[in-house]
Scaffold this motif. Sequence first.
Motif, PDB file in Angstrom:
ATOM      1  N   ARG A 276       0.839  -1.207   0.000  1.00 48.61           N
ATOM      2  CA  ARG A 276       0.000   0.000   0.000  1.00 48.61           C
ATOM      3  C   ARG A 276       0.864   1.244   0.000  1.00 48.61           C
ATOM      4  O   ARG A 276       2.091   1.185   0.196  1.00 48.61           O
ATOM      5  CB  ARG A 276      -0.939   0.008   1.216  1.00 48.61           C
ATOM      6  CG  ARG A 276      -0.216   0.088   2.566  1.00 48.61           C
ATOM      7  CD  ARG A 276      -1.192   0.315   3.703  1.00 48.61           C
ATOM      8  NE  ARG A 276      -0.543   0.288   5.007  1.00 48.61           N
ATOM      9  CZ  ARG A 276       0.086   1.323   5.567  1.00 48.61           C
ATOM     10  NH1 ARG A 276       0.169   2.478   4.907  1.00 48.61           N
ATOM     11  NH2 ARG A 276       0.637   1.222   6.771  1.00 48.61           N
ATOM     12  N   GLN A 277       0.230   2.400  -0.209  1.00 51.35           N
ATOM     13  CA  GLN A 277       0.953   3.673  -0.225  1.00 51.35           C
ATOM     14  C   GLN A 277       1.343   4.084   1.192  1.00 51.35           C
ATOM     15  O   GLN A 277       0.603   3.848   2.160  1.00 51.35           O
ATOM     16  CB  GLN A 277       0.095   4.755  -0.870  1.00 51.35           C
ATOM     17  CG  GLN A 277       0.861   6.035  -1.175  1.00 51.35           C
ATOM     18  CD  GLN A 277       0.021   7.025  -1.956  1.00 51.35           C
ATOM     19  OE1 GLN A 277      -1.110   7.317  -1.576  1.00 51.35           O
ATOM     20  NE2 GLN A 277       0.572   7.536  -3.058  1.00 51.35           N
TER      21      GLN A 277
ATOM     22  N   TYR B 254       5.788   3.406  -1.296  1.00 49.23           N
ATOM     23  CA  TYR B 254       4.894   2.296  -0.977  1.00 49.23           C
ATOM     24  C   TYR B 254       5.596   1.375   0.017  1.00 49.23           C
ATOM     25  O   TYR B 254       6.832   1.305   0.065  1.00 49.23           O
ATOM     26  CB  TYR B 254       4.527   1.517  -2.245  1.00 49.23           C
ATOM     27  CG  TYR B 254       3.705   2.327  -3.215  1.00 49.23           C
ATOM     28  CD1 TYR B 254       2.318   2.262  -3.201  1.00 49.23           C
ATOM     29  CD2 TYR B 254       4.327   3.175  -4.128  1.00 49.23           C
ATOM     30  CE1 TYR B 254       1.554   3.023  -4.091  1.00 49.23           C
ATOM     31  CE2 TYR B 254       3.581   3.946  -5.018  1.00 49.23           C
ATOM     32  CZ  TYR B 254       2.195   3.865  -4.994  1.00 49.23           C
ATOM     33  OH  TYR B 254       1.448   4.638  -5.849  1.00 49.23           O
TER      34      TYR B 254
END
Length: 728
Positions: free
Chosen positions: A569-570, A615
Amino acid sequence: MGAPKQKWTSEEEEALRRGVLKHGPGKWRTIQKDPEFSPVLSSRSNIDLKDKWRNLSFSASGLGSRDKLKVPRTKGPSSSTSPSSQTPLLLPSNKVAEALPSADPEKNSQDGKIPKYSSMVMEALHEIGDPNGSDIEAICHYIEQRHEVQANFRRLLTAKLRRLIAAKKIEKIDRAYKITESYGAKSLLATKSPSPKKDSAKPLKASQKGSLAVKSTALDAAAVAAMKVADTEAKAHLANEHMMEAERVLKLAEETESLVTLATEIYERCSRGEVLTIMQVAQSKAAAQIAMAAPNNNDAAGGASASGTTSEPAQEDTSIEALARRVQEHMTLASNPTARRHKFWETQPVGQFRDAADHSLADGAIEPPTPLSEVRADPYPLPAAFEWYTCDLDDDALLTDLYALLAHNYVEDDENMFRFNYSPAFLRWALRPPSFFRAWHIGVRAKESKKLVAFISGVPARIRARDDVVRMAEINFLCVHKKLRSKRLAPVLIREVTRRVHQENIWQAAYTAGVVLPTPITTCRYWHRSLNPKKLIDVGFSRLGPRMTMSRTVRLYKLPDAPLTPGFRQMELRDVAAVTRLLRAYLAKFVVAPDFDEMDVEHWLLPREDVVDSYLVESPETHEVTDFCSFYTLPSSVLNNANYATLKAAYSYYNVATKTPLQQLMNDALIVAKQKNYDVFNALDVMENESFLKELKFGPGDGQLHYYLYNYRIRNGIKPSELGLVLL
């Protein structure tokens, strides 16, 4: 008498032409030994090849060996003009490279009326006549206005410019080209041959010929004498050049022999497992030669010394050591054969090429700090038309001016097809890290127009070199307007930013350059991974591989639609502490790396739209952050392309893999970059990047990036894989 010479067959001539095309003129033994040509040329010696090639060269130019130095006479008036008179006489037409049959479109004209690209280039440079040289745009514009050219003309022209530089006919200064002084002088001598005047008089009657014969005898004799004198002077000049060339070749042969001796010694000793330097081998070899030259008994040795019989070995010792020093000094320059000595940098506290073999020099500061009271208080003087200007990046108008300066004058590729296009948002991010100094954002303006014409910047950083954490300045964005590069503003900008950095009691700096300066701590290569191969090929960034079609290429670089790693995920603000711990532990393994704290990580790595993307991988079970990857956005302007204006590029930044394999992590980074419509993903072979480059279909680029430290020595340099620092 010797065996009679056999007439050359067409197959032998064709083999000779192809051999010269493959290996170049003068490589006669290489051509003879080449399996492709040796069956045809087995009955010919290297002297035969040289003589035949000279004859072929003269035949291709329409001149015989006797015609080369003679001035032709005209027998009467002519209504037509020679095609060669339509263009300036700058190039001798019997040059070897232009006599070769080739697949080059410039050499395939059937009627002989289309000038070759080399002649077009020399004509353009001569007619434009800019003493500072002409850039490739001016050359292209001149040629396109006067000649029909092909669609791929620019790429062919770039290749031709490189050949002319290699032949020392032209030289490249910054991004401008000009005719070399030596070649220009030769061309001028060629153009000064007196051209015959046409005789417009009516034919003489038989009765008049006898009376005029006596009067013209003296004039004819004078003309013949003048031609003989000119012919003799030309031959003398040519003989002198040949003599100088022979001396140069003799000296080169002597140096080559010494170099072979040196290389043999190095090979033998390295084969035995010894670790040594070139200078050590040279000194031991020279000492052995002196010992061999000296007589065995002491009396004879004393007599020999007194009589001077040992001076010859001593001179040989000097020559070998001098050669070794030259080799040692220039080994770092091997990737840049055209590199010159750098008068400015040789006065600065940076590693010097001549110090490469000096093991007495320790790592650390080259010069000690100066008391702040002794640091220069006033700015360095500029040319009268310019003034210093401290740039306030909060000022949108100033930021627009800075963007325009960099967008039109900053780094371009060698073929002038792409230029970095830093966005205003990127510049604010890059130039305003925690605790930045506004005084380090240094501009030069024209006094009258107030136009920004030059810029250099520095930002503070903590960089660890081996075990020492050093306060440094990261120097970047040195840019001078193209029209002002002859003003020597760059050294003044460097001195001024150095002065302002010293005022903050900081004495070291880090910087990068695409050219070789004294002396890189390491040299890295850019690698490129296609994300939009069709666009990259259309703009000339890359090309189709052998036996590849566009559809095959697109399939080759196709990526999945979404990342494959669970928990990918970011990065968010809440992740700063975890990412900082990961990054600090990872960077500790490298010789040179930044010393990041949480404020640094928040600024440099927290995602910003079209500036930087980060990320991480968060474990679905424990919610622990285990891996991290990032890239920043640096588009390039596409020059002279009707279909595309910008190339969107992502550059690998900092990546840490502890649980997820690094190759898988970077594959996910490629996927999200593709989702964000990037055209290409670039990476340097620093840190552990080399482990995934080939596997993820990155290709090596032409560009190299050299890393430097100012006033800090790292003896013997480091490998790219030992570098943990990425400078924007």
